[in-house]
Every structure is written in C-alpha cells, then in structure tokens.
Write a protein that holds these residues in place. Sequence first.
Motif, mmCIF file in Angstrom:
data_model
loop_
_atom_site.group_PDB
_atom_site.id
_atom_site.type_symbol
_atom_site.label_atom_id
_atom_site.label_comp_id
_atom_site.label_asym_id
_atom_site.label_seq_id
_atom_site.Cartn_x
_atom_site.Cartn_y
_atom_site.Cartn_z
ATOM 1 N N UNK A 94 -15.581 -3.970 -58.792
ATOM 2 C CA UNK A 94 -15.227 -2.775 -58.057
ATOM 3 C C UNK A 94 -14.091 -2.065 -58.788
ATOM 4 N N UNK A 95 -14.247 -0.747 -58.964
ATOM 5 C CA UNK A 95 -13.193 0.062 -59.570
ATOM 6 C C UNK A 95 -13.018 1.330 -58.756
ATOM 7 N N UNK A 96 -11.757 1.677 -58.489
ATOM 8 C CA UNK A 96 -11.417 2.949 -57.869
ATOM 9 C C UNK A 96 -10.370 3.625 -58.730
ATOM 10 N N UNK A 97 -10.598 4.903 -59.043
ATOM 11 C CA UNK A 97 -9.639 5.640 -59.873
ATOM 12 C C UNK A 97 -8.659 6.464 -59.029
ATOM 13 N N UNK A 98 -8.666 6.265 -57.730
ATOM 14 C CA UNK A 98 -7.770 6.992 -56.839
ATOM 15 C C UNK A 98 -8.439 8.159 -56.138
ATOM 16 N N UNK A 99 -9.580 8.587 -56.668
ATOM 17 C CA UNK A 99 -10.359 9.656 -56.034
ATOM 18 C C UNK A 99 -11.716 9.151 -55.575
ATOM 19 N N UNK A 100 -12.287 8.255 -56.369
ATOM 20 C CA UNK A 100 -13.619 7.753 -56.089
ATOM 21 C C UNK A 100 -13.677 6.290 -56.498
ATOM 22 N N UNK A 101 -14.428 5.506 -55.730
ATOM 23 C CA UNK A 101 -14.600 4.101 -56.051
ATOM 24 C C UNK A 101 -16.057 3.720 -56.095
ATOM 25 N N UNK A 102 -16.346 2.633 -56.819
ATOM 26 C CA UNK A 102 -17.730 2.175 -56.892
ATOM 27 C C UNK A 102 -17.783 0.675 -57.132
ATOM 28 N N UNK A 103 -18.696 0.023 -56.427
ATOM 29 C CA UNK A 103 -19.002 -1.392 -56.652
ATOM 30 C C UNK A 103 -20.242 -1.485 -57.517
ATOM 31 N N UNK A 104 -20.207 -2.397 -58.477
ATOM 32 C CA UNK A 104 -21.365 -2.688 -59.317
ATOM 33 C C UNK A 104 -21.781 -4.113 -59.020
ATOM 34 N N UNK A 105 -22.986 -4.265 -58.487
ATOM 35 C CA UNK A 105 -23.443 -5.582 -58.043
ATOM 36 C C UNK A 105 -24.969 -5.621 -58.114
#
Length: 180
Positions: A94-105
Amino acid sequence: MKKMDLTEFNKIGFPDVTKCEALFDGFRDGLFQAEYSPNCKRSIKIQLDIKPESGGGFEQRFFHLGHPGDGAANSRLMIELRSKTDGFWYLDVYYSNGEKGQALIDENRLYPHGQWYTLEIDVTEKGISGYIDGKIECRSEEVPFRPLPFPGLSLGVRQNQVSWYKGGLRNLSIGEVNER
C-alpha cells in the motif's frame, strides 16, 4: 541504497535482532524508529528479504514507513502479507502520496511459508512496482511518488501496533530507485 542496522531500532517485545536480521513472534515483537526519514526526493526503493512462518495472523505488516494513520491523506508506504491457513501467503503493498492511495494485491499469487524471499518495492513518478525474487509481482501507474513528509519506520508490525508479523526479516535497504 542505505543498508539499515536493525540494532539501532527500538524494540517492542523480544524480537531476536542482529545488525542485518530480525525474527518476530507474530504477537508482540516489533522494531521502531520514530524519527527515521529516508530523505528520498525523486523516488524510493525498498529491498529486503522475508521468511514468513505459519501460525501468525491473516494480515501481517512487516514494513510501515511514514504516517501511522489511515486514509489517503496520510502519506505512507506499507508492505505486508496475507497469511492463509493452508501454509501459503500473498503480498500486499500500500502506498499513499498524501493525495491518493492504492493497495496492490493479488490473492492468486501464492508463496509457501518457511522460505526466504527477496522483495523489492519501487515507487517513482511512474507509479508503484513490486517484485518477489526479481519477478514482477504487482504494478500500478495510479499513484506517483511524492516525498514522505512524516518520519517514522516500523518493522514487524504496523506503527499503531496492530497486524503483527511472524517470521524473519533481513538485509533491509532503503534508497532512491536510480541508485545502484
């Protein structure tokens, strides 16, 4: 890439720790550096080896960098696994750049417990890529890299002390993607 000295982390519980390796019990063992900041301006690369063991919880976070809170507004990078009762696991990044986040699974990409695996997670302006033993595991162009403004790094558990990891972790390095 900066090789991390695991003996410089604060301990929670009783993880077995050497300079480059730590073993976690899956219930109360963790390592923390509250003020750690990777100082990565253009990208970030995480490299480490993990050896998940059977008997831990389903959701196990073994790397949490950045903000301890939830939500896309809280910049952070988390690497975890989902441990199945049949002796297999799959990766969750999971990564969030402060505006948008996304899980890769991908729950169909399974690996057996009890073996060492080399993970590499790269986050660049083009998005996130995850590798296991040098083979692409997950990729997305949805969330580009931005420097993580919040310090903090935990190993073996999420920073708010949930989702404990059972297994080994070694050879952790953090740096920019273009560093070789």
